[in-house]
Write an enzyme that holds these catalytic residues in place. Structure first.
Site, PDB file in Angstrom:
ATOM      1  N   THR A   1       0.833  -1.219   0.000  1.00  0.00           N
ATOM      2  CA  THR A   1       0.000   0.000   0.000  1.00  0.00           C
ATOM      3  C   THR A   1       0.860   1.258   0.000  1.00  0.00           C
ATOM      4  O   THR A   1       0.322   2.364   0.079  1.00  0.00           O
ATOM      5  CB  THR A   1      -0.942   0.029   1.231  1.00  0.00           C
ATOM      6  OG1 THR A   1      -0.143  -0.059   2.430  1.00  0.00           O
ATOM      7  CG2 THR A   1      -1.927  -1.111   1.201  1.00  0.00           C
TER       8      THR A   1
ATOM      9  N   LYS B   1      -3.730  -6.293  15.234  1.00  0.00           N
ATOM     10  CA  LYS B   1      -3.102  -5.298  16.118  1.00  0.00           C
ATOM     11  C   LYS B   1      -3.116  -5.788  17.568  1.00  0.00           C
ATOM     12  O   LYS B   1      -2.161  -5.555  18.315  1.00  0.00           O
ATOM     13  CB  LYS B   1      -3.822  -3.948  16.005  1.00  0.00           C
ATOM     14  CG  LYS B   1      -3.610  -3.248  14.671  1.00  0.00           C
ATOM     15  CD  LYS B   1      -2.149  -2.845  14.443  1.00  0.00           C
ATOM     16  CE  LYS B   1      -1.940  -2.094  13.145  1.00  0.00           C
ATOM     17  NZ  LYS B   1      -0.512  -1.889  12.833  1.00  0.00           N
TER      18      LYS B   1
ATOM     19  N   TYR C   1      -7.853  -6.584  10.877  1.00  0.00           N
ATOM     20  CA  TYR C   1      -6.960  -5.502  11.327  1.00  0.00           C
ATOM     21  C   TYR C   1      -6.937  -5.425  12.857  1.00  0.00           C
ATOM     22  O   TYR C   1      -5.876  -5.429  13.479  1.00  0.00           O
ATOM     23  CB  TYR C   1      -7.442  -4.190  10.726  1.00  0.00           C
ATOM     24  CG  TYR C   1      -6.566  -2.991  11.025  1.00  0.00           C
ATOM     25  CD1 TYR C   1      -5.330  -2.830  10.412  1.00  0.00           C
ATOM     26  CD2 TYR C   1      -6.993  -1.985  11.897  1.00  0.00           C
ATOM     27  CE1 TYR C   1      -4.531  -1.714  10.661  1.00  0.00           C
ATOM     28  CE2 TYR C   1      -6.209  -0.867  12.152  1.00  0.00           C
ATOM     29  CZ  TYR C   1      -4.981  -0.728  11.522  1.00  0.00           C
ATOM     30  OH  TYR C   1      -4.198   0.383  11.777  1.00  0.00           O
TER      31      TYR C   1
ATOM     32  N   GLN D   1       9.370 -12.333  28.247  1.00  0.00           N
ATOM     33  CA  GLN D   1      10.144 -13.580  28.188  1.00  0.00           C
ATOM     34  C   GLN D   1      11.586 -13.357  27.761  1.00  0.00           C
ATOM     35  O   GLN D   1      12.482 -14.056  28.229  1.00  0.00           O
ATOM     36  CB  GLN D   1       9.461 -14.569  27.238  1.00  0.00           C
ATOM     37  CG  GLN D   1      10.037 -15.970  27.363  1.00  0.00           C
ATOM     38  CD  GLN D   1       9.178 -17.016  26.662  1.00  0.00           C
ATOM     39  OE1 GLN D   1       8.014 -16.786  26.381  1.00  0.00           O
ATOM     40  NE2 GLN D   1       9.772 -18.155  26.378  1.00  0.00           N
TER      41      GLN D   1
END
Ligand code: NAD
Ligand code: UDP
Length: 346
Positions: A46, A177, A173, A190
């Site tokens: 994009t 996220k 989306y 971790q």
């Protein structure tokens, strides 16, 4: 992941994924201005090389066309995993900062590319974190106000867990996220990676794709062409729009901070979409009318960031009002309109 890339100087070295996109290209500009060496990685899904062409040829800037979710592509494209550096160069392999922006961001784009969106947020974020772990880099991910979904509280504060439809058309989306945030926190817990999570609210400015479907490019191009402005629903839904220079400043401050938890970045000036349409008509001096079209499924009713955390921790708040930002961006969209239709008198 093994990393041993050479460094040309002692300048901080940063990787920007999605660096040929709207926001990413402005982030590259800022890092170059701050003296960084910048590796810009983008698969151009994009984005566009046009957004970074002014940086090409700068010895501190390198563009690599690759997919962030592809580990082999990532290391070889970045020249990592190669021979040891020459005399005078920095220790091998170090990337001081990784800013992970790669992901489609407009609802129209992620509806067109749902699998790519899920992959950029999930495997793409994991691969970028692996690189940060291997290089000892500070890692910043651009999350989104979409993690709040269609919020039940307003303004939205970082402690709110959200109200997300996990199977709706926006879920590719939103859930990508949310996963990106989760995997980022897991690497911090971790593996001790130094992480920063920016929850970005609607941001606009120069270099947005005119056809990306987001509301301001749509309204501005429609107004500049004296076409009808398409308000979805009755226009009573709200958004809060942040001008790009303010967002880049917030991202840069967050990068340099020690704030590991999510931070909302956006302009808290809330407005209805119908008001924005009228404002765009007024500020462009357009003769356009407004028509109402169906509201997309799961379109959030309200969006307004609580930026208290950014103010307290980053000493950041937006300084460009929406009216001023729209005034600033009009010449860019005028140029785009002229380029698309050069015969038309301006
Ligand atoms: P954009 O579409 O202009 O930029 C995204 C860039 O990522 C593009 O250049 C695209 O080609 C690239 N990309 C996508 N998938 C990739 C992959 N797998 N590998 C490499 N590159 C890939 O969008 P933007 O508005 O600049 O958004 C940038 C980031 O900010 C995104 O992560 C987005 O989710 C986040 N964000 C933006 C906004 C906003 O209002 N602009 C709001 C919230 C979050
Ligand atoms: N919208 C609109 N007309 C358009 C494009 C968008 O009314 O031509 C509305 C959309 O329904 C949403 C808001 O404007 O309520 C913002 O949409 P955008 O796609 O910019 O981003 P979102 O905030 O929904 O992710």
């Amino acid at each position: 992941m093994e990393v041993s890339g050479a460094r040309k100087s002692n300048a901080p070295r940063s990787l920007v994924t999605g660096g040929a996109g709207f926001l990413g290209s402005h982030v590259c500009d800022r890092l170059i201005a701050e003296g960084h060496e910048v590796l810009c990685l983008d698969n151009l899904l994009t984005g566009s090389v046009k957004n970074i062409e002014h940086l090409i040829g700068n010895p501190r800037f390198q563009f690599v066309q690759a997919d962030v979710a592809d580990p082999a592509g990532l290391t070889s494209a970045l020249g990592l995993g190669k021979a040891a550096p020459g005399p005078g160069s920095k220790p091998a392999g170090a990337l001081d900062y990784i800013l992970h922006l790669a992901s489609p961001a407009s609802p129209v784009d992620y509806a067109r590319y749902p699998m790519e969106t899920l992959r950029a947020g999930s495997e793409g974020t994991r691969q970028a974190l692996e690189l940060a772990r291997a290089c000892g880099s500070v890692f910043l991910v651009t999350s989104s106000s979409e993690v709040y979904g269609d919020p039940e509280i307003s303004p939205q504060v970082e402690s709110y867990w959200g109200h997300v439809n996990p199977i709706g058309p926006r879920s590719c989306y939103d859930e990508a996220k949310r996963f990106a945030e989760a995997v980022t926190m897991a690497y911090a817990r971790q593996h001790g990676v130094a992480v920063r999570i920016a929850r970005i609210f609607n941001t606009y400015g120069e270099r947005m794709r005119v056809e990306d479907g987001r509301v301001l490019p749509n309204f501005l191009m429609q107004a500049l062409r004296d076409q009808t402005l398409t308000v979805y629903g009755d226009g009573s839904q709200t958004r809060s729009f942040c001008y790009v220079s303010d967002m880049v400043e917030g991202l840069y401050r967050l990068l340099l901070s020690s704030e590991a938890g999510p931070v909302n970045l956006g302009n808290p000036e809330e407005v209805t979409i119908l008001e924005v349409a009228k404002e765009v008509i007024e500020l462009t001096g357009s003769r356009s009318q407004i028509i109402f079209q169906p509201l997309p499924t799961d379109d959030p009713r309200r969006r307004k960031p609580d930026i208290g955390k950014a103010v307290a921790q980053l000493h950041w708040r937006p300084v460009v009002s929406r009216r001023e930002g729209i005034r600033r961006v009009i010449p860019y969209f005028e140029n785009c309109a002229r380029a698309a239709n050069p015969a038309r008198p301006s």
